[in-house]
Design an enzyme around this catalytic site. Sequence first.
Site, PDB file in Angstrom:
ATOM      1  N   SER A   1       0.812  -1.222   0.000  1.00 48.04           N
ATOM      2  CA  SER A   1       0.000   0.000   0.000  1.00 48.04           C
ATOM      3  C   SER A   1       0.841   1.266   0.000  1.00 48.04           C
ATOM      4  O   SER A   1       0.384   2.308  -0.485  1.00 48.04           O
ATOM      5  CB  SER A   1      -0.933   0.000   1.217  1.00 48.04           C
ATOM      6  OG  SER A   1      -1.832  -1.073   1.155  1.00 48.04           O
TER       7      SER A   1
ATOM      8  N   HIS B   1      -1.251   4.642   9.102  1.00 47.49           N
ATOM      9  CA  HIS B   1      -0.995   3.448   8.299  1.00 47.49           C
ATOM     10  C   HIS B   1      -0.624   3.874   6.883  1.00 47.49           C
ATOM     11  O   HIS B   1      -0.801   5.037   6.507  1.00 47.49           O
ATOM     12  CB  HIS B   1      -2.238   2.548   8.293  1.00 47.49           C
ATOM     13  CG  HIS B   1      -1.933   1.097   8.159  1.00 47.49           C
ATOM     14  ND1 HIS B   1      -2.456   0.318   7.142  1.00 47.49           N
ATOM     15  CD2 HIS B   1      -1.176   0.276   8.906  1.00 47.49           C
ATOM     16  CE1 HIS B   1      -2.035  -0.927   7.281  1.00 47.49           C
ATOM     17  NE2 HIS B   1      -1.241  -0.983   8.338  1.00 47.49           N
TER      18      HIS B   1
ATOM     19  N   THR C   1      -1.572   3.775   3.640  1.00 54.79           N
ATOM     20  CA  THR C   1      -2.362   4.492   2.637  1.00 54.79           C
ATOM     21  C   THR C   1      -2.651   5.934   3.042  1.00 54.79           C
ATOM     22  O   THR C   1      -2.334   6.867   2.291  1.00 54.79           O
ATOM     23  CB  THR C   1      -3.659   3.727   2.339  1.00 54.79           C
ATOM     24  OG1 THR C   1      -3.322   2.413   1.884  1.00 54.79           O
ATOM     25  CG2 THR C   1      -4.483   4.422   1.274  1.00 54.79           C
TER      26      THR C   1
ATOM     27  N   PHE D   1     -10.610   7.275  16.649  1.00 51.32           N
ATOM     28  CA  PHE D   1     -11.701   6.521  17.256  1.00 51.32           C
ATOM     29  C   PHE D   1     -11.300   5.141  17.756  1.00 51.32           C
ATOM     30  O   PHE D   1     -12.165   4.371  18.172  1.00 51.32           O
ATOM     31  CB  PHE D   1     -12.849   6.407  16.245  1.00 51.32           C
ATOM     32  CG  PHE D   1     -13.332   7.745  15.752  1.00 51.32           C
ATOM     33  CD1 PHE D   1     -14.057   8.570  16.595  1.00 51.32           C
ATOM     34  CD2 PHE D   1     -13.041   8.190  14.472  1.00 51.32           C
ATOM     35  CE1 PHE D   1     -14.507   9.823  16.164  1.00 51.32           C
ATOM     36  CE2 PHE D   1     -13.476   9.428  14.027  1.00 51.32           C
ATOM     37  CZ  PHE D   1     -14.199  10.247  14.867  1.00 51.32           C
TER      38      PHE D   1
ATOM     39  N   ASP E   1     -22.150   3.339  20.421  1.00 52.93           N
ATOM     40  CA  ASP E   1     -22.353   4.082  21.666  1.00 52.93           C
ATOM     41  C   ASP E   1     -21.155   3.987  22.598  1.00 52.93           C
ATOM     42  O   ASP E   1     -20.378   3.028  22.541  1.00 52.93           O
ATOM     43  CB  ASP E   1     -23.594   3.547  22.396  1.00 52.93           C
ATOM     44  CG  ASP E   1     -24.858   3.692  21.567  1.00 52.93           C
ATOM     45  OD1 ASP E   1     -24.973   4.700  20.858  1.00 52.93           O
ATOM     46  OD2 ASP E   1     -25.701   2.778  21.625  1.00 52.93           O
TER      47      ASP E   1
ATOM     48  N   ASP F   1      -8.821  -4.751   3.302  1.00 59.29           N
ATOM     49  CA  ASP F   1      -7.517  -5.411   3.197  1.00 59.29           C
ATOM     50  C   ASP F   1      -7.267  -6.331   4.396  1.00 59.29           C
ATOM     51  O   ASP F   1      -6.822  -7.476   4.230  1.00 59.29           O
ATOM     52  CB  ASP F   1      -6.448  -4.326   3.115  1.00 59.29           C
ATOM     53  CG  ASP F   1      -5.035  -4.867   3.109  1.00 59.29           C
ATOM     54  OD1 ASP F   1      -4.646  -5.465   2.097  1.00 59.29           O
ATOM     55  OD2 ASP F   1      -4.319  -4.674   4.111  1.00 59.29           O
TER      56      ASP F   1
ATOM     57  N   HIS G   1      -6.658 -10.390   4.541  1.00 57.94           N
ATOM     58  CA  HIS G   1      -5.442 -10.988   5.098  1.00 57.94           C
ATOM     59  C   HIS G   1      -5.779 -12.090   6.103  1.00 57.94           C
ATOM     60  O   HIS G   1      -5.050 -13.085   6.230  1.00 57.94           O
ATOM     61  CB  HIS G   1      -4.586  -9.922   5.786  1.00 57.94           C
ATOM     62  CG  HIS G   1      -3.734  -9.112   4.847  1.00 57.94           C
ATOM     63  ND1 HIS G   1      -2.910  -9.684   3.905  1.00 57.94           N
ATOM     64  CD2 HIS G   1      -3.579  -7.758   4.716  1.00 57.94           C
ATOM     65  CE1 HIS G   1      -2.280  -8.726   3.227  1.00 57.94           C
ATOM     66  NE2 HIS G   1      -2.673  -7.552   3.685  1.00 57.94           N
TER      67      HIS G   1
ATOM     68  N   HIS H   1      -4.510  -2.119  -4.443  1.00 58.33           N
ATOM     69  CA  HIS H   1      -4.065  -3.423  -4.955  1.00 58.33           C
ATOM     70  C   HIS H   1      -5.194  -4.426  -4.760  1.00 58.33           C
ATOM     71  O   HIS H   1      -6.219  -4.111  -4.153  1.00 58.33           O
ATOM     72  CB  HIS H   1      -2.811  -3.905  -4.209  1.00 58.33           C
ATOM     73  CG  HIS H   1      -3.001  -3.933  -2.718  1.00 58.33           C
ATOM     74  ND1 HIS H   1      -3.737  -4.901  -2.067  1.00 58.33           N
ATOM     75  CD2 HIS H   1      -2.574  -3.083  -1.751  1.00 58.33           C
ATOM     76  CE1 HIS H   1      -3.745  -4.659  -0.780  1.00 58.33           C
ATOM     77  NE2 HIS H   1      -3.058  -3.559  -0.549  1.00 58.33           N
TER      78      HIS H   1
ATOM     79  N   HIS I   1      -1.522  -9.993  -0.790  1.00 56.34           N
ATOM     80  CA  HIS I   1      -1.978  -9.167  -1.905  1.00 56.34           C
ATOM     81  C   HIS I   1      -1.855  -9.962  -3.205  1.00 56.34           C
ATOM     82  O   HIS I   1      -1.137 -10.961  -3.275  1.00 56.34           O
ATOM     83  CB  HIS I   1      -1.118  -7.905  -2.028  1.00 56.34           C
ATOM     84  CG  HIS I   1      -1.192  -7.007  -0.823  1.00 56.34           C
ATOM     85  ND1 HIS I   1      -0.394  -5.897  -0.667  1.00 56.34           N
ATOM     86  CD2 HIS I   1      -1.966  -7.072   0.290  1.00 56.34           C
ATOM     87  CE1 HIS I   1      -0.676  -5.303   0.465  1.00 56.34           C
ATOM     88  NE2 HIS I   1      -1.627  -5.999   1.076  1.00 56.34           N
TER      89      HIS I   1
END
EC number: 3.1.3.1
Length: 531
Positions: free
Chosen positions: A123, A184, A186, A297, A311, A347, A351, A389, A487
């Site tokens: 990625s 991460h 991307t 989050f 919630d 992704d 995996h 990918h 991938h």
Amino acid sequence: MNKKLLVLSMAATLGLAACGNDGDNGSNGSDGKDWTAVNQWYVDGQKRVTQAADISINNQAGAAKNIILFVGDGMGVSTVTAARILDGQLKGNTGEENSLSFETLPHLGLAKTYNVNGQTPDSAGTMTAMVTGVKTDVGVLSQAEGVTRGNCASTQGQDLMTSIELASIAGMSTGVISTARVTHATPAAAYAHSPERDWESDADLTAEAVTNGCKDIAAQLLDYSYGSGINVVMGGGRRAFIPNTMTDPEGKNGKRLDGRDLTSEWTAKYTNSAYVADRDSFLALDPTTTDHALGLFNSSHMEYDYDRITDGAAGEPSLAEMTAKSIDILKKNDKGFVLIIEAGRIDHAHHAGNAARALHDTIALSEAVRVAMEKTSTKDTLLMVTADHSHVFTIAGYPTRGNPILGLVKGNDSSGISAVTNSTDANGMPYTTVGYTNGRGYAALDNGGDERYGLPIAAGRFDLNYVDTQSAGFHQEALVPLESETHAGEDVGIFASGPGAHLVQGTVEQNHIFHVINHAANLVIKAEAAL
């Protein structure tokens, strides 16, 4: 084509040419011979061609005020097809005829995803291609191929300007959203420059990196100095932003060793800013008075959409909700915006060999695209949907129309009627429609998902006669045993609408995506003019 087939093909063509909508071969086709009047497939196909012929093209450079780039991480063509069918079946239909929101966009092409040094990409390299217009090596974020992965000293003069940075310089608003950690690969490629994608917090830096002055990815987000800064950042990855001495609302410690709390630094740095950590706080965020929003989050990646709760301290917004709120914040800028949105957990589910969660996250992406389509106009917004990918995910066998996409293959009998019994392999065992070429293989778990990594690898065939393969806890069989499914190297789709979308055509290198965006929004010219 042999001689007999050629004759039949010509006869069919001539027959169609002689028919008309008024039923030349019978009263409104009641004799069943007038295909143009009675065959819905024919009518639908003809309608689609008519609609395509009416599409107008806006080739004016800079015609796009806004740019929205959606990236389904690992969303290969087979994933799109299977998600389309599942989405349709969840709506009570057979599924195959369904369309995801982005499949209705008028322009489509294919992207070659390989990295400079990788036939099958990762990625970091693929997203670098999409946001900078330059392909690079596996594991490298927005730096050219001259770097050596993981070597800070090799990075001098290798940084590449990204579309987000150009837009900021040009005075546009910018945003980056992901359901993965925002540090991460991307999302990070949009704003960070690093020879190693794994340097997400300062705790991940090597001694060589520290000695030679490389910064971790989370720190780079706070140090971002172009224009008015990135306006919206939402996703997971809270742990890279808080000290290892701090406990977050979900009871998890941070990772930072330098003692910095980057969440408080965010609100101190920007006026009219906010930091939110759960869905309730997110919903309370007023886009009319917020100019810089940071939403983290989860300590790590956000939950799979299938597992998402709404919630309390662990409540998370959906990708569609984050998309809507971000657009509302960004669209206040008369100069427009660039927004990059990743569905990162497709992704991860692949995996883990867990097709159900991968497809549900793809459907969640479709919902987010639908929201973006509704909140913007094709007259001034270039909207693109693609993947970085693919995965070794297959749709196989000969299941009958409407067979559950996550179920066992049940074909047709010799009359073309759906069979009563499951299809079986050479060993007499039933098999699923979807599966993986490699990975950890079969498991039938209560929950599934990342739980699979705690159990032994189990490649090969298993007796599925009494297994609920449609359960989200089911992990599909795999041929080659590996620690994690991998991938794949085939091309991925690019779906597009709006100004410049017609430039998405044919099979192109993945870095073509940046150049379409640059043409549509004039990013380089606008940025140079602003300097």
